[in-house]
Design a protein around this motif. Structure first.
Motif, PDB file in Angstrom:
ATOM      1  N   UNK A   9     -64.051  -8.371  31.375  1.00  0.00           N
ATOM      2  CA  UNK A   9     -63.039  -8.292  30.324  1.00  0.00           C
ATOM      3  C   UNK A   9     -63.361  -9.252  29.180  1.00  0.00           C
ATOM      4  N   UNK A  10     -63.074  -8.828  27.966  1.00  0.00           N
ATOM      5  CA  UNK A  10     -63.324  -9.696  26.819  1.00  0.00           C
ATOM      6  C   UNK A  10     -62.528 -10.991  26.942  1.00  0.00           C
ATOM      7  N   UNK A  11     -63.131 -12.077  26.471  1.00  0.00           N
ATOM      8  CA  UNK A  11     -62.517 -13.414  26.494  1.00  0.00           C
ATOM      9  C   UNK A  11     -62.279 -13.938  27.905  1.00  0.00           C
ATOM     10  N   UNK A  12     -63.163 -13.542  28.837  1.00  0.00           N
ATOM     11  CA  UNK A  12     -63.136 -14.118  30.181  1.00  0.00           C
ATOM     12  C   UNK A  12     -63.775 -15.500  30.145  1.00  0.00           C
ATOM     13  N   UNK A  13     -63.129 -16.470  30.754  1.00  0.00           N
ATOM     14  CA  UNK A  13     -63.662 -17.830  30.797  1.00  0.00           C
ATOM     15  C   UNK A  13     -64.558 -18.036  32.007  1.00  0.00           C
ATOM     16  N   UNK A  14     -65.575 -18.875  31.820  1.00  0.00           N
ATOM     17  CA  UNK A  14     -66.482 -19.241  32.894  1.00  0.00           C
ATOM     18  C   UNK A  14     -65.781 -20.195  33.858  1.00  0.00           C
ATOM     19  N   UNK A  15     -65.955 -19.958  35.152  1.00  0.00           N
ATOM     20  CA  UNK A  15     -65.348 -20.814  36.173  1.00  0.00           C
ATOM     21  C   UNK A  15     -66.400 -21.741  36.769  1.00  0.00           C
ATOM     22  N   UNK A  16     -65.911 -22.861  37.301  1.00  0.00           N
ATOM     23  CA  UNK A  16     -66.778 -23.874  37.899  1.00  0.00           C
ATOM     24  C   UNK A  16     -66.221 -24.261  39.266  1.00  0.00           C
ATOM     25  N   UNK A  17     -67.099 -24.793  40.119  1.00  0.00           N
ATOM     26  CA  UNK A  17     -66.685 -25.215  41.448  1.00  0.00           C
ATOM     27  C   UNK A  17     -65.595 -26.277  41.368  1.00  0.00           C
ATOM     28  N   UNK A  18     -64.611 -26.175  42.208  1.00  0.00           N
ATOM     29  CA  UNK A  18     -63.558 -27.187  42.242  1.00  0.00           C
ATOM     30  C   UNK A  18     -64.157 -28.536  42.647  1.00  0.00           C
ATOM     31  N   UNK A  19     -63.717 -29.558  41.939  1.00  0.00           N
ATOM     32  CA  UNK A  19     -64.192 -30.900  42.269  1.00  0.00           C
ATOM     33  C   UNK A  19     -65.546 -31.237  41.716  1.00  0.00           C
ATOM     34  N   UNK A  20     -66.175 -30.300  40.944  1.00  0.00           N
ATOM     35  CA  UNK A  20     -67.480 -30.627  40.369  1.00  0.00           C
ATOM     36  C   UNK A  20     -67.365 -31.828  39.438  1.00  0.00           C
ATOM     37  N   UNK A  21     -66.290 -31.854  38.626  1.00  0.00           N
ATOM     38  CA  UNK A  21     -65.989 -33.027  37.811  1.00  0.00           C
ATOM     39  C   UNK A  21     -67.127 -33.497  36.936  1.00  0.00           C
ATOM     40  N   UNK A  22     -67.927 -32.573  36.448  1.00  0.00           N
ATOM     41  CA  UNK A  22     -69.021 -32.971  35.568  1.00  0.00           C
ATOM     42  C   UNK A  22     -70.225 -33.542  36.298  1.00  0.00           C
ATOM     43  N   UNK A  23     -70.262 -33.422  37.639  1.00  0.00           N
ATOM     44  CA  UNK A  23     -71.411 -33.935  38.387  1.00  0.00           C
ATOM     45  C   UNK A  23     -72.683 -33.189  38.012  1.00  0.00           C
ATOM     46  N   UNK A  24     -72.551 -31.896  37.737  1.00  0.00           N
ATOM     47  CA  UNK A  24     -73.676 -31.100  37.255  1.00  0.00           C
ATOM     48  C   UNK A  24     -73.384 -30.697  35.814  1.00  0.00           C
ATOM     49  N   UNK A  25     -74.354 -30.874  34.944  1.00  0.00           N
ATOM     50  CA  UNK A  25     -74.142 -30.671  33.511  1.00  0.00           C
ATOM     51  C   UNK A  25     -73.713 -29.246  33.201  1.00  0.00           C
ATOM     52  N   UNK A  26     -72.866 -29.101  32.183  1.00  0.00           N
ATOM     53  CA  UNK A  26     -72.426 -27.794  31.705  1.00  0.00           C
ATOM     54  C   UNK A  26     -73.504 -27.153  30.838  1.00  0.00           C
ATOM     55  N   UNK A  27     -73.382 -25.849  30.549  1.00  0.00           N
ATOM     56  CA  UNK A  27     -74.314 -25.207  29.615  1.00  0.00           C
ATOM     57  C   UNK A  27     -74.310 -25.916  28.260  1.00  0.00           C
ATOM     58  N   UNK A  28     -75.472 -25.961  27.632  1.00  0.00           N
ATOM     59  CA  UNK A  28     -75.621 -26.665  26.355  1.00  0.00           C
ATOM     60  C   UNK A  28     -74.935 -25.922  25.218  1.00  0.00           C
ATOM     61  N   UNK A  29     -73.983 -26.565  24.509  1.00  0.00           N
ATOM     62  CA  UNK A  29     -73.347 -25.910  23.359  1.00  0.00           C
ATOM     63  C   UNK A  29     -74.357 -25.507  22.279  1.00  0.00           C
ATOM     64  N   UNK A  30     -75.387 -26.325  22.059  1.00  0.00           N
ATOM     65  CA  UNK A  30     -76.357 -25.994  21.017  1.00  0.00           C
ATOM     66  C   UNK A  30     -77.116 -24.724  21.365  1.00  0.00           C
ATOM     67  N   UNK A  31     -77.554 -24.587  22.612  1.00  0.00           N
ATOM     68  CA  UNK A  31     -78.304 -23.397  23.009  1.00  0.00           C
ATOM     69  C   UNK A  31     -77.420 -22.154  23.004  1.00  0.00           C
ATOM     70  N   UNK A  32     -76.166 -22.310  23.427  1.00  0.00           N
ATOM     71  CA  UNK A  32     -75.230 -21.183  23.371  1.00  0.00           C
ATOM     72  C   UNK A  32     -75.000 -20.746  21.933  1.00  0.00           C
ATOM     73  N   UNK A  33     -74.882 -21.715  21.029  1.00  0.00           N
ATOM     74  CA  UNK A  33     -74.648 -21.391  19.623  1.00  0.00           C
ATOM     75  C   UNK A  33     -75.847 -20.675  19.018  1.00  0.00           C
ATOM     76  N   UNK A  34     -77.047 -21.119  19.382  1.00  0.00           N
ATOM     77  CA  UNK A  34     -78.253 -20.452  18.888  1.00  0.00           C
ATOM     78  C   UNK A  34     -78.266 -18.986  19.314  1.00  0.00           C
TER      79      UNK A  34
END
Length: 410
Positions: free
Chosen positions: A268-293
Motif C-alpha cells: 500500500x502507498x505510504x507504508x512505513x518501514x518496520x524495525x525489530x522491537x528493542x533495536x534502539x538504533x543498535x544497527x544503523x538505519x538506511x542512509x538518508x543521502x542514498x535514499x534521496x539519491x
C-alpha cells in the motif's frame, strides 16, 4: 499556468504516460540551456503528501534531483515561493530556483587535472560477494526480523541494496562526497560509509517488494529530512506483528512513483518501514543521502525530460568510477540498458543508467558538491605528491649509493 507553459511546446509526449495523467511540470534548469524538467502526474504530490504539504513534496522532489536547496515559483522572477498547501492542478508549471548561488550545471566545469579517475577499490570484489552478502543478510534480519514493508517471513526475503551492488564501492563513495546536505539539520555521519554492502545501503524485503524497489517504481522517503516533516506524509494503517515496531521519531516511507493499481496491491502507498522491537538504533538505519539519491534517480528515470544534457558537449569533468566486477546476469542486464539508452527513451522513460549519471552530475554541480570534491581531490593530490617525493628521494639515495660503490670499487 505560466506564460512560458502556455506558449512553449513541450517535447515530452509518450503514449505510455497517458494512463497516469493528468500532469504538471517542474522545470529544474533555466530556459535556453538544455532545460531539464519533470513531467509528473498530478496525483503524486496529492497522494504522497498531506493536504498541507503537496508543494513541499514537489520541492523535495526537485531538491533530490538537483542536489541543492531551492524554492518552487510560478515563474523564475516571481517574488515569493508557491505556498506549501497550494493544490497542484493539471497543466501547472513550476520553476525550481536555487536559494543560494551555485554553478549552473550546464556550464560547470572542472580543471582537467581534477578529473582523474580514482582506481577502483576492491571492496566489491566478486570473489568476496557471497561472504559479504551473508553477513549483510544476518544484520538485516536482526534489524527488521522479516520484510520491512510486509510481514513476509525472513526465509524468503533478501537484502535490497539502495545503491545497486554492481555500482561498486567507489560509486557509493563519490555520492557520499558529492554534497553535505546542508539544508538538513540532522546530518548523518558519513565518514565510514564506504562499502556497497554497508547495512546503511540496504533493507530487507520480499521478492515482490524487491522487484519494484529495484526498478524504482517504488521508493523510500525518509522524514524528517530538512524539507518534509514526519507529519507531512500520510500514514498507511498497517497492523504490525508483535516483534516489530515503527520508530517514534523518524519514518522510512514507501511511495509509488509509477505503478498501476495492480502493482500497488503489493505494498500500500505510504507504508512505513518496520524495525525489530528493542533495536534502539543498535544497527544503523538506511542512509538518508542514498535514499534521496535514488528518489531523484527514480523521478528522472520515469518522468524526466531534457536528456540532451547527457551529450558530450554538456558533460562535466567529474570523476567516473570503474565499474565493479559483474556476474553474467548483471552483465546481460547492463548490456540491455545500454542498448535501450542508445535507442533513445525506453517505454519507462530514461534508462536507469542515464538517470543515475544525470543525477550524479547535477549533485556534483551544486556549490557544496564542488567544494567537497575539490577538497577530496586536493587531499588525493597531496597524497600523490608525497608519494612522488618519497620516490624521488629513494631514487636519489640509490643513485648516490651506486656512485659511491663505483668509486670504492676503482
Amino acid at each position: 499556468m505560466s506564460a512560458l507553459g502556455q506558449t512553449e511546446a513541450w517535447n515530452d509526449f509518450r503514449a505510455d504516460d497517458e494512463p497516469f495523467g493528468p500532469f504538471l511540470r517542474v522545470v529544474l534548469t533555466p530556459a535556453g540551456t538544455g532545460r531539464i524538467h519533470l513531467k509528473l502526474p498530478v496525483r503524486l504530490p496529492k497522494e504522497n503528501a498531506e493536504p498541507v504539504a503537496p508543494m513541499k513534496w514537489l520541492r523535495n522532489a526537485a531538491v533530490s534531483v538537483m542536489g541543492m536547496d531551492g524554492q518552487l515559483k510560478t515563474s523564475r522572477d516571481a517574488e515569493g515561493a508557491v505556498p506549501d498547501d497550494e493544490e497542484p492542478v493539471e497543466g501547472a508549471v513550476y520553476y525550481f530556483v536555487a536559494v543560494s548561488a551555485a554553478p549552473h550545471p550546464l556550464e560547470f566545469a572542472v580543471d582537467m587535472e581534477m578529473a582523474r579517475a580514482r582506481s577502483h577499490l576492491s571492496g566489491s570484489d566478486a570473489s568476496s560477494r557471497p561472504r559479504r552478502e551473508e553477513r549483510l543478510k544476518n544484520e538485516l534480519v536482526s534489524r527488521h526480523i522479516h520484510c520491512c514493508l510486509t510481514d513476509v517471513p525472513s526465509n524468503i526475503c533478501n537484502p535490497v541494496h539502495i545503491i545497486p551492488f554492481h555500482k561498486g564501492d567507489e560509486w557509493l563513495q563519490l555520492l557520499v562526497e558529492s554534497r553535505p546536505r546542508s539544508y538538513d539539520p540532522n546530518l548523518e555521519d558519513l565518514t565510514e560509509l564506504d562499502t556497497i554492502n554497508d547495512i546503511r545501503n540496504a533493507f530487507f524485503a520480499s521478492p515482490n517488494v524487491h522487484a519494484y524497489l529495484g526498478n524504482l517504481q517504488l521508493v523510500i522517503i525518509k522524514t524528517p529530512n530538512g524539507i518534509l516533516s514526519t507529519t507531512d506524509i500520510p500514514r498507511d494503517n498497517r497492523i504490525l506483528t508483535p516483534d516489530v515496531e515503527f520508530p517514534s521519531d523518524v519514518r522510512f516511507t514507501a511511495q509509488w512513483i509509477k505503478g498501476t493499481n495492480a502493482d500497488r496491491a503489493v505494498v500500500p502507498n505510504n507504508s512505513d518501514m518496520s524495525f525489530a522491537k528493542g533495536n534502539g538504533g543498535q544497527l544503523s538505519n538506511p542512509s538518508p543521502l542514498l535514499l534521496e539519491y535514488m528518489f531523484g534517480v527514480a523521478l528522472v528515470k520515469h518522468w524526466g525530460y531534457g536528456q540532451d544534457f547527457l551529450g558530450p558537449e554538456h558533460r562535466t569533468n567529474v570523476r567516473r568510477p570503474v565499474s565493479a566486477p559483474l556476474d553474467p546476469t548483471l552483465k546481460r542486464k547492463m548490456r540491455e540498458q545500454k542498448a535501450a539508452a542508445r535507442g533513445g527513451r525506453t517505454a519507462e522513460g530514461m534508462s536507469q543508467l542515464e538517470a543515475e549519471e544525470l543525477v550524479y552530475r547535477l549533485w556534483c554541480a551544486s556549490a557544496e558538491g564542488v567544494e567537497r570534491r575539490k577538497a577530496a581531490i586536493a587531499e588525493e593530490e597531496a597524497h600523490e605528491n608525497f608519494r612522488l617525493d618519497r620516490l624521488m628521494q629513494w631514487r636519489e639515495r640509490t643513485l648516490h649509493n651506486n656512485a659511491s660503490e663505483d668509486r670504492q670499487s676503482r
